[in-house]
Scaffold this active site. Structure first.
Site, PDB file in Angstrom:
ATOM      1  N   PRO A  17       1.835  -2.720  -9.172  1.00 52.31           N
ATOM      2  CA  PRO A  17       2.342  -2.511  -7.468  1.00 52.31           C
ATOM      3  C   PRO A  17       1.165  -1.442  -7.046  1.00 52.31           C
ATOM      4  CG  PRO A  17       4.436  -2.227  -8.719  1.00 52.31           C
ATOM      5  CD  PRO A  17       3.194  -2.378  -9.759  1.00 52.31           C
ATOM      6  N   MET A  18       0.515  -1.614  -6.150  1.00 56.02           N
ATOM      7  CA  MET A  18      -0.386  -0.809  -5.459  1.00 56.02           C
ATOM      8  C   MET A  18      -0.103  -0.644  -3.805  1.00 56.02           C
ATOM      9  SD  MET A  18      -3.930  -1.636  -7.485  1.00 56.02           S
ATOM     10  CE  MET A  18      -3.557  -3.390  -7.492  1.00 56.02           C
ATOM     11  N   CYS A 109       3.754   7.509 -10.648  1.00 56.22           N
ATOM     12  CA  CYS A 109       2.969   7.663  -9.502  1.00 56.22           C
ATOM     13  C   CYS A 109       2.674   9.325  -9.448  1.00 56.22           C
ATOM     14  CB  CYS A 109       3.643   7.870  -8.166  1.00 56.22           C
ATOM     15  SG  CYS A 109       2.597   8.039  -6.815  1.00 56.22           S
ATOM     16  N   LYS A 151       8.731   2.328 -15.429  1.00 53.30           N
ATOM     17  CA  LYS A 151       7.261   2.665 -15.771  1.00 53.30           C
ATOM     18  C   LYS A 151       7.133   4.032 -15.624  1.00 53.30           C
ATOM     19  CE  LYS A 151       2.326   1.817 -14.175  1.00 53.30           C
ATOM     20  NZ  LYS A 151       1.566   1.192 -13.107  1.00 53.30           N
ATOM     21  N   ASP A 215      -7.039   1.171 -17.223  1.00 58.66           N
ATOM     22  CA  ASP A 215      -8.432   0.923 -17.749  1.00 58.66           C
ATOM     23  C   ASP A 215      -8.606  -0.627 -18.414  1.00 58.66           C
ATOM     24  OD1 ASP A 215      -8.894   3.579 -16.807  1.00 58.66           O
ATOM     25  OD2 ASP A 215      -9.283   4.117 -19.070  1.00 58.66           O
ATOM     26  N   GLY A 237      -3.922  -2.764 -12.728  1.00 60.06           N
ATOM     27  CA  GLY A 237      -3.715  -2.436 -11.421  1.00 60.06           C
ATOM     28  C   GLY A 237      -5.133  -2.226 -10.844  1.00 60.06           C
TER      29      GLY A 237
END
Length: 379
Positions: A17-18, A109, A151, A215, A237
């Site tokens: 999710p972004m 986050c 997460k 990454d 991501g």
């Protein structure tokens, strides 16, 4: 193959999710790219993070974030939460209204406005609160086919590492899988992710899948992470920004198939136009075209677009304008320079993570009160 509770994924690849990116239009575009290159949609595409309290209170902006296209299955949502009661209400609302097929919990986050209220990657430091929140989500979905996953990051900083406790607690409380971003909150997105922490977590969490994050900018990165860490899947991501075809490439690489080459400039311009069309369909033409503007630099990175085209695209307000600007390049066979270059946020590490006063005094404190007042209304 990856099994997360009741979900069986043919490819162990997940879209992270972004905020402002992974809306329904982008998710559909990624799925279309996978279908076109692989012949099937097999990964998991997660919507933008939504706030549990805002969802339970039926805030319109949050409900809008929860929209899924008819073609999306399974439907996956990520909840941000700091309170067990609001967690239970939101998860129960998802269950009762058949709003999603999978719930992921965000404890990763690193954004200061989140951590200074004890949320995101700050929260697992409070072990009892973290346990209560995971337990509430699992309890709300008990008896259903909706798995709960979690997460998190390595910790707050090098002196406050939480990931092993976070993984063990999630496993004990019935989470169906865990994802580790191999950085601390203090590191944000700087430097290189510590993949060795993913391997260590995999050794400690043995009864549920462990997914790795951090990454993955190319298909080779995904295969390398799985080989080096033994993780069960990868979460992508920033690597897919301007590259919605990356999931198809990773699918191919993990299956041992030839990996599709990067698209030509002409192909990218047509993908951009399709993205604009989807955004207009979901959000209205003006809002959708404005939303596309943030993607332009990502799409054109490494391609011979020129300053004028980039500037003109940043001012568009209709799909017709976008098509007119891009049409001259539809047949271009130019390939990108350095197609696997890192994308999105990078920057430097934080000197100090923003936290509530006294947050680090006692990791076992069970009467902690966190404040999400400024966060809950915006989703």
């Amino acid at each position: 193959m990856l099994r997360i509770g009741s979900l069986e994924l043919a490819s162990p690849v997940v879209l992270a999710p972004m905020a402002g990116v992974t809306n329904a239009a982008f998710r559909v575009l990624c799925r279309e790219q996978e279908l076109a290159r692989v012949g099937a949609v097999s990964g998991l595409y997660v919507c933008e993070m939504v706030t549990a309290r805002a969802l339970a209170e039926h805030h319109p902006a949050t409900l809008d974030l929860m929209r899924f296209a008819p073609s999306e299955s399974p439907r996956s949502v990520q909840l941000y939460t700091v309170d067990p009661e609001w967690t239970y209400r939101a998860a129960r609302m998802i269950v009762d209204n058949n709003m999603a097929d999978h719930i992921d919990m965000n404890f990763g986050c690193p954004v200061p406005k989140v951590t200074r209220r004890g949320g995101g990657s700050a929260l697992p430091y409070k072990r009892r609160l973290y346990r209560d929140i995971v337990r509430a989500a699992v309890r709300a979905t008990t008896g259903t086919n909706i798995p709960v996953t979690v997460k998190f990051r390595v910790g707050i900083d090098d002196d406050h590492i939480t990931y092993l406790d976070a993984g063990r607690i999630a496993e004990d409380e019935g989470a169906a899988a865990v994802t580790l971003h191999g950085r601390t909150a203090a590191e944000r997105y700087s430097g290189r992710a510590h993949w060795e922490t993913i391997a260590t977590l995999k050794e400690h969490v043995t009864s549920i899948p462990v997914l790795g994050n951090g990454d993955i900018f190319a298909a080779a990165d995904a295969t390398a992470m799985m080989e080096q860490t033994g993780c069960d899947g990868v979460v992508v991501g920033r690597g897919c920004l301007g590259r919605p075809w990356l999931f198809a490439q990773i699918h191919q690489a993990l299956a041992g198939d030839p990996v599709s080459p990067p698209p030509t400039f002409g192909e990218v311009t047509r993908i951009m136009l399709r993205h604009a069309e989807l955004l207009a369909d979901f959000h209205g033409e003006l809002k959708g075209c404005r939303d596309l503007r943030k993607h332009i630099a990502w799409y054109l990175h490494g391609y011979p677009a020129g300053r004028d085209l980039r500037k003109q695209l940043s001012l568009v307000s209709s799909v017709a304008e976008i098509e007119e600007l891009l049409a001259p390049f539809f047949t271009s066979d130019a390939l990108p320079e350095n197609p696997d270059a890192p994308r999105g946020r990078q920057g430097s590490a934080a000197a100090k993570v923003a936290l509530p006063d006294g947050w680090l005094d006692d990791p076992e404190q069970d009467d902690v009160v966190v404040d999400d007042h400024e966060l809950h209304s915006g989703g």
